[in-house]
Scaffold this active site. Structure first.
Site, mmCIF file in Angstrom:
data_model
loop_
_atom_site.group_PDB
_atom_site.id
_atom_site.type_symbol
_atom_site.label_atom_id
_atom_site.label_comp_id
_atom_site.label_asym_id
_atom_site.label_seq_id
_atom_site.Cartn_x
_atom_site.Cartn_y
_atom_site.Cartn_z
ATOM 1 N N GLN A 1 0.788 -1.115 0.149
ATOM 2 C CA GLN A 1 0.018 -0.085 0.028
ATOM 3 C C GLN A 1 0.741 1.217 0.165
ATOM 4 O O GLN A 1 1.592 1.519 0.832
ATOM 5 C CB GLN A 1 -0.802 -0.021 1.317
ATOM 6 N N ALA B 1 -11.970 2.341 4.132
ATOM 7 C CA ALA B 1 -10.852 1.574 3.664
ATOM 8 C C ALA B 1 -9.985 2.450 2.642
ATOM 9 O O ALA B 1 -10.232 3.585 2.324
ATOM 10 C CB ALA B 1 -11.513 0.275 2.677
ATOM 11 N N HIS B 2 -9.028 1.833 1.915
ATOM 12 C CA HIS B 2 -8.027 2.313 1.125
ATOM 13 C C HIS B 2 -8.804 3.193 -0.033
ATOM 14 O O HIS B 2 -9.489 2.374 -0.694
ATOM 15 C CB HIS B 2 -6.904 1.538 0.760
ATOM 16 N N GLY B 3 -8.220 4.163 -0.425
ATOM 17 C CA GLY B 3 -8.481 4.841 -1.546
ATOM 18 C C GLY B 3 -9.906 5.744 -1.661
ATOM 19 O O GLY B 3 -10.581 5.993 -2.477
ATOM 20 N N ARG C 1 -4.699 3.814 4.867
ATOM 21 C CA ARG C 1 -3.875 4.635 3.532
ATOM 22 C C ARG C 1 -4.311 4.078 2.340
ATOM 23 O O ARG C 1 -4.569 2.914 2.195
ATOM 24 C CB ARG C 1 -2.484 4.593 3.734
#
Length: 229
Positions: free
Chosen positions: A94, A135-137, A114
């Site tokens: 990530q 969550a990511h993004g 991240r």
């Protein structure tokens, strides 16, 4: 005792509580209070007049002014990504950051991952309750409210002024339009247009969901009545 790494930059009137750790190259703006045993990771930038709660962990993040991160918040942990490798399942690196804009509140024990490649972004003045997972993004707009136990899967995009009821769940890569409303415990599997209110599982426009729920209840009641001797 506090621990301030070499190269960290603290403006005047920063308060570090006992056990706080500031990583190498991190910066903290004036008037910010860092709670007991909180960790500000290497390279993290925290703005002015923020409150970092006890036990909070902040890494790979840019944090604006007047942000409040309550107790045990985790910002910048690796998002969930895995793929099949030569000898089994492996983690996908990530590489993104978390960007938290001015005036945001993140409640106790919430987590903000991240980004995998693009940054995870939380817009100005958005308020996040305890035990929420981002969550990511994910990209969240301004002035949103997210109630406890809501979960936003990877790469969700949320417009401005959106409200989430408690325990709402959003599938990955969904887009939720500005000023939309998501009922508590809703399971969102499709994009939601601006200004609409959805509920149920799978989530659908609220009037349709209520009408279908009432019809099912009437049908079930009729069947039960018909089955009695």
């Amino acid at each position: 005792q506090t621990a301030i790494s070499e190269g960290a930059r603290l403006e005047p009137e920063v308060i570090l509580s006992p056990g706080a750790v500031v990583g190498q190259g991190a910066s903290i703006g004036s008037g910010t209070v860092v709670g007991a045993n909180a960790i500000i990771g290497p390279g993290v930038a925290v703005g002015r007049n923020c409150q970092i709660g006890p036990g909070a962990v902040v890494g790979f993040a840019l944090v604006g002014d007047r942000v409040r991160l309550d107790a045990n918040v985790v910002v910048g942990n690796a998002g969930f990504g895995a793929t099949l490798g030569p000898s089994g399942i492996i983690d996908i690196p990530q590489l993104g950051r978390v960007v938290i804009q001015d005036g945001v509140t993140v409640g106790a024990n919430a987590t903000v991952d991240r980004g995998a490649y693009d940054d995870t972004v939380i817009g100005e003045n958005t308020k996040i309750d305890n035990l929420v997972h981002i969550a990511h993004g994910v990209r969240i707009g301004r002035n949103c409210v997210i109630a406890a136990q809501t979960g936003l899967s990877g790469s969700v995009t949320v417009g401005d002024g959106v409200a989430f009821g408690g325990q709402a769940g959003i599938a990955d890569h969904i887009t939720i339009g500005s000023r939309a409303r998501i009922a508590g415990s809703a399971g969102v599997m499709k994009n939601i247009p601006d200004g609409e209110t959805w509920g149920g599982f799978p989530a659908r426009p609220i009037r349709r969901w209520l009408r279908e729920t009432a019809m099912l209840a009437q049908l079930a009641a009729g069947r039960e009545k018909g089955s009695k001797p």
